[in-house]
Design a protein around this motif. Structure first.
Motif, PDB file in Angstrom:
ATOM      1  N   ASN A  30     -25.726 -17.231   7.966  1.00  0.00           N
ATOM      2  CA  ASN A  30     -26.959 -17.773   7.402  1.00  0.00           C
ATOM      3  C   ASN A  30     -26.682 -18.235   5.972  1.00  0.00           C
ATOM      4  OD1 ASN A  30     -28.034 -16.876   9.766  1.00  0.00           O
ATOM      5  ND2 ASN A  30     -29.491 -15.450   8.840  1.00  0.00           N
ATOM      6  N   ASP A  45     -27.662 -24.679  14.801  1.00  0.00           N
ATOM      7  CA  ASP A  45     -28.331 -23.406  14.562  1.00  0.00           C
ATOM      8  C   ASP A  45     -27.982 -22.947  13.146  1.00  0.00           C
ATOM      9  OD1 ASP A  45     -29.417 -20.927  14.485  1.00  0.00           O
ATOM     10  OD2 ASP A  45     -28.197 -20.075  16.108  1.00  0.00           O
ATOM     11  N   PHE A  47     -29.257 -20.484  11.683  1.00  0.00           N
ATOM     12  CA  PHE A  47     -29.429 -19.028  11.543  1.00  0.00           C
ATOM     13  C   PHE A  47     -28.607 -18.280  12.588  1.00  0.00           C
ATOM     14  CE2 PHE A  47     -33.759 -20.748  10.362  1.00  0.00           C
ATOM     15  CZ  PHE A  47     -33.577 -20.636   8.985  1.00  0.00           C
ATOM     16  N   LYS A  50     -29.285 -13.244  13.327  1.00  0.00           N
ATOM     17  CA  LYS A  50     -30.698 -13.044  13.687  1.00  0.00           C
ATOM     18  C   LYS A  50     -31.038 -11.564  13.702  1.00  0.00           C
ATOM     19  CE  LYS A  50     -30.601 -17.142  16.673  1.00  0.00           C
ATOM     20  NZ  LYS A  50     -29.270 -17.633  16.235  1.00  0.00           N
ATOM     21  N   GLU A  78     -38.895 -14.880  15.534  1.00  0.00           N
ATOM     22  CA  GLU A  78     -38.392 -15.873  16.490  1.00  0.00           C
ATOM     23  C   GLU A  78     -37.586 -16.905  15.720  1.00  0.00           C
ATOM     24  OE1 GLU A  78     -41.542 -17.232  19.581  1.00  0.00           O
ATOM     25  OE2 GLU A  78     -42.561 -16.537  17.766  1.00  0.00           O
ATOM     26  N   TYR A  79     -36.458 -17.275  16.283  1.00  0.00           N
ATOM     27  CA  TYR A  79     -35.573 -18.209  15.581  1.00  0.00           C
ATOM     28  C   TYR A  79     -35.549 -19.570  16.249  1.00  0.00           C
ATOM     29  CZ  TYR A  79     -34.014 -14.240  12.886  1.00  0.00           C
ATOM     30  OH  TYR A  79     -33.990 -13.167  12.040  1.00  0.00           O
ATOM     31  N   TYR A  83     -35.812 -23.085  11.286  1.00  0.00           N
ATOM     32  CA  TYR A  83     -36.948 -22.295  10.791  1.00  0.00           C
ATOM     33  C   TYR A  83     -37.120 -21.047  11.651  1.00  0.00           C
ATOM     34  CZ  TYR A  83     -39.707 -24.497  14.565  1.00  0.00           C
ATOM     35  OH  TYR A  83     -40.180 -24.923  15.777  1.00  0.00           O
ATOM     36  N   LYS A  84     -37.817 -20.080  11.108  1.00  0.00           N
ATOM     37  CA  LYS A  84     -38.086 -18.850  11.856  1.00  0.00           C
ATOM     38  C   LYS A  84     -39.566 -18.541  11.731  1.00  0.00           C
ATOM     39  CE  LYS A  84     -34.676 -16.946   8.592  1.00  0.00           C
ATOM     40  NZ  LYS A  84     -33.987 -15.822   7.966  1.00  0.00           N
ATOM     41  N   GLN A  99     -35.559 -23.119   6.453  1.00  0.00           N
ATOM     42  CA  GLN A  99     -34.372 -23.268   5.614  1.00  0.00           C
ATOM     43  C   GLN A  99     -34.659 -24.311   4.529  1.00  0.00           C
ATOM     44  OE1 GLN A  99     -31.320 -21.756   5.425  1.00  0.00           O
ATOM     45  NE2 GLN A  99     -30.963 -23.142   3.699  1.00  0.00           N
ATOM     46  N   ALA A 238     -35.176 -11.258   6.116  1.00  0.00           N
ATOM     47  CA  ALA A 238     -35.395 -12.597   6.685  1.00  0.00           C
ATOM     48  C   ALA A 238     -35.756 -13.610   5.604  1.00  0.00           C
ATOM     49  CB  ALA A 238     -36.494 -12.542   7.746  1.00  0.00           C
ATOM     50  N   ASN A 241     -32.397 -14.726   4.232  1.00  0.00           N
ATOM     51  CA  ASN A 241     -31.320 -15.002   5.199  1.00  0.00           C
ATOM     52  C   ASN A 241     -30.281 -13.882   5.250  1.00  0.00           C
ATOM     53  OD1 ASN A 241     -32.219 -17.349   6.347  1.00  0.00           O
ATOM     54  ND2 ASN A 241     -31.085 -18.720   4.978  1.00  0.00           N
ATOM     55  N   GLU A 243     -30.166 -11.263   7.408  1.00  0.00           N
ATOM     56  CA  GLU A 243     -30.308 -10.468   8.626  1.00  0.00           C
ATOM     57  C   GLU A 243     -29.018  -9.749   9.028  1.00  0.00           C
ATOM     58  OE1 GLU A 243     -31.668 -13.449   8.186  1.00  0.00           O
ATOM     59  OE2 GLU A 243     -33.453 -13.735   9.426  1.00  0.00           O
TER      60      GLU A 243
END
Ligand SMILES: *[C@@H]1O[C@H](CO)[C@@H](O)[C@H](O)[C@H]1NC(C)=O
Ligand SMILES: *[C@@H]1O[C@H](CO)[C@@H](O)[C@H](O)[C@H]1NC(C)=O
Ligand SMILES: *[C@@H]1O[C@H](CO)[C@@H](O)[C@H](O)[C@H]1NC(C)=O
Length: 497
Positions: A30, A45, A47, A50, A78-79, A83-84, A99, A238, A241, A243
């Motif tokens: 991340n 991706d 991220f 996660k 949720e990823y 964005y999450k 992001q 989160a 970033n 995680e």
């Protein structure tokens, strides 16, 4: 309109990068910064790290509930590629984190369903409203992101946060010292703070108005287990970033926690139910009387969990005992408390002023076996109020402590476990919380002391490699410990406080 044109820009940016470049770009971690102009690529991706919620299987559960996986109920992340969506199911709120350097999808932004839409890694500073919000940030090395404490800071135990408040002035306090409990006044000051820091995030606990401006709800205390409570460290992670780090901390903490339970179980595998250590957990409230543990099930409250975790029995208030106040809390009088707790091996006094209560009620309290045997503890072993701030974040240490308190911790561990949180009120004193050890390096992650747990291992004996799960291993099997070097190495302590 402005936002629409930004979308075009982002899409244009993506189309500028050649297909070959797109194929060669692999994000393995991340990002800790924003994506630069023209660097964004669709279909990547961003991220790879996660949030993985813990699946906790308590080892002490009876056969028919073994393999029960208890996960984190109220926090979900949720990823999507860039964005999450963080969902707090307790407050029924979602937060869209995108992001930075990208543009979040407009249908999400305009859906109105997200309480906040935030670029990450977050930059605008954090404001905290409750002390349990401090340790997760410190464990992640995010102490310097805190810019305000909203409320009366007199109960802050973290030496470094106090240093930031008192010495550096880098954390402001938002409250009226003349009128600290006036919520309207605090709200006025909060609004004033937000006018100066419009990008700040304010963490609000379960009683906070989660609909208020810039509030992010935190409901870790509503989780069913200590493990799931701790898992909320992922919410803070989160936003930055982080995680990968929070997953690792959560996993290692749970492993240490399981270690003390496994040890207690091996040490007590031959114990009959009636021989298990009995804990009486009670606090005293002037004007209300005694509040006693309620443990209809092992997961009713955290102290019920700790008792089961350590193979101890905890006395639970019988349904027909005591009187209920207008908020639904039950209180017992002196006679009832004596009847219920006098034979307990250990008395945990969960309030702050044992000496005062003992002075008043010496004749009652002296009849308790635990008082006669000097087995009375309170929760001030880490400082006067640090328990309320830190026990959620140090549940592994508390688990170690509880098992040691009831005499079911690894007797061969070297150095032996020193009980940190439970203070013997008859023989111990309340320590000072200490000073910030590393004021020049405030981003150094906090590492709790006393978390170390050396696993016992059953060696030899008829059941070797066999039935340790069902608790039937012979207690005459020599007990030793293994993996000590491994655990020690993976837990190189850098004590900061
Ligand atoms: C949760 O929030 C959503 C939208 O913000 C709303 O539509 C829904 O009714 C809420 N659910 C509950 C149980 O309050
Ligand atoms: C919570 O905050 C919202 C938004 O500021 C406000 O409309 C609402 O009145 C607040 N609710 C309470 C109970 O204060
Ligand atoms: C508390 O207990 C005392 C003695 O056991 C009793 O006299 C008193 O009425 C109780 N107070 C309340 C509020 O129940």
């Amino acid at each position: 309109m402005k936002i629409v044109s930004l979308v075009m820009m982002a899409a244009g940016g993506a189309s500028l990068t050649s297909l070959a470049a797109a194929q060669s770009t692999v994000i393995t971690q991340n990002l800790q910064s924003c994506i630069g102009d023209g660097q964004f690529q669709l279909g990547i991706d961003y991220f790879p790290n996660k949030f993985t919620p813990r699946n906790y299987s308590p080892i002490f559960l009876p056969e028919d509930q073994a393999n029960l996986d208890i996960t984190t109920d109220f926090l979900e992340i949720e990823y999507f590629d860039y964005y999450k969506i963080v969902t707090n199911k307790y407050h029924n709120k979602t937060y869209l984190l995108y992001q930075c350097g990208t543009v979040p999808p407009m249908e999400e932004v305009f859906s109105g369903r997200h309480h906040m839409v935030l670029p990450i890694p977050h930059k605008g500073g954090l404001a905290i409203t409750e002390t349990p919000q401090i340790p997760p940030l410190e464990l992640l090395g995010l102490r310097q992101e805190i810019i305000a404490y909203i409320g009366d800071p007199q109960y802050v135990s973290s030496p470094c946060l106090n240093y930031q408040i008192d010495e550096l002035g880098s954390v402001e306090t938002v409250f009226d010292p003349e009128d600290p409990w006036n919520s309207e006044r605090t709200q006025e000051l909060t609004d004033e703070f937000l006018s100066r820091h419009p990008e700040a995030i304010i963490f609000g606990g379960i009683f906070a108005n989660a609909s208020a401006d810039r509030i992010m709800g935190v409901a870790e205390t509503q989780e069913r287990t200590t493990v799931a409570t701790f898992d909320w460290i992922a919410l803070y992670a989160a936003l930055f970033n982080l995680e990968e780090r929070s997953n690792e901390i959560a996993r290692e903490t749970e492993e240490r926690y399981q270690c003390s339970s496994t040890n207690a179980r091996s040490l007590s595998s031959d114990m009959e139910e009636q021989d298990r250590p009995v804990v009486f957990w009670a606090g005293y409230f002037e004007g209300y009387n005694w509040s006693v543990a309620e443990c209809p099930t092992w997961d009713h409250t955290y102290y019920c969990e700790y008792a089961s975790h350590c193979g101890a029995r905890i006395i639970s208030r019988p349904e027909d005992m005591g009187i209920q106040d207008e908020y639904g809390y039950w209180y017992l009088n002196d006679e009832e408390v004596l009847q219920l707790g006098k034979d307990a091996d250990i008395f945990v006094f969960s309030s702050l002023f044992w000496d005062t209560v003992y002075e008043q009620k010496r004749d009652v309290l002296d009849q308790f076996k635990a008082v006669q045997n000097k087995n009375v503890y309170d929760t001030q072993g880490g400082g006067p109020t640090a328990w309320y701030e830190q026990r959620l974040a140090e549940y592994d240490v508390v688990g170690n402590d509880f098992c040691a308190m009831v005499g079911l911790s690894n007797p061969y561990q070297s150095p032996p476990h020193t009980i940190k949180w439970f203070r013997n009120v008859l023989t111990g004193s309340v320590p000072e919380v200490g000073t910030c050890k590393s004021p020049e390096n405030l981003d150094e992650p906090y590492v709790p002391v006393g978390a170390f747990c050396a696993p016992l291992e059953q060696l030899g004996g008829p059941d070797e490699g066999g039935d340790t799960e069902d608790g039937e291993t012979s207690s005459s099997a020599p007990v030793t410990f293994s993996c000590l070097a491994f655990v020690a190495a993976s837990f190189s302590i850098k004590q900061l406080w």
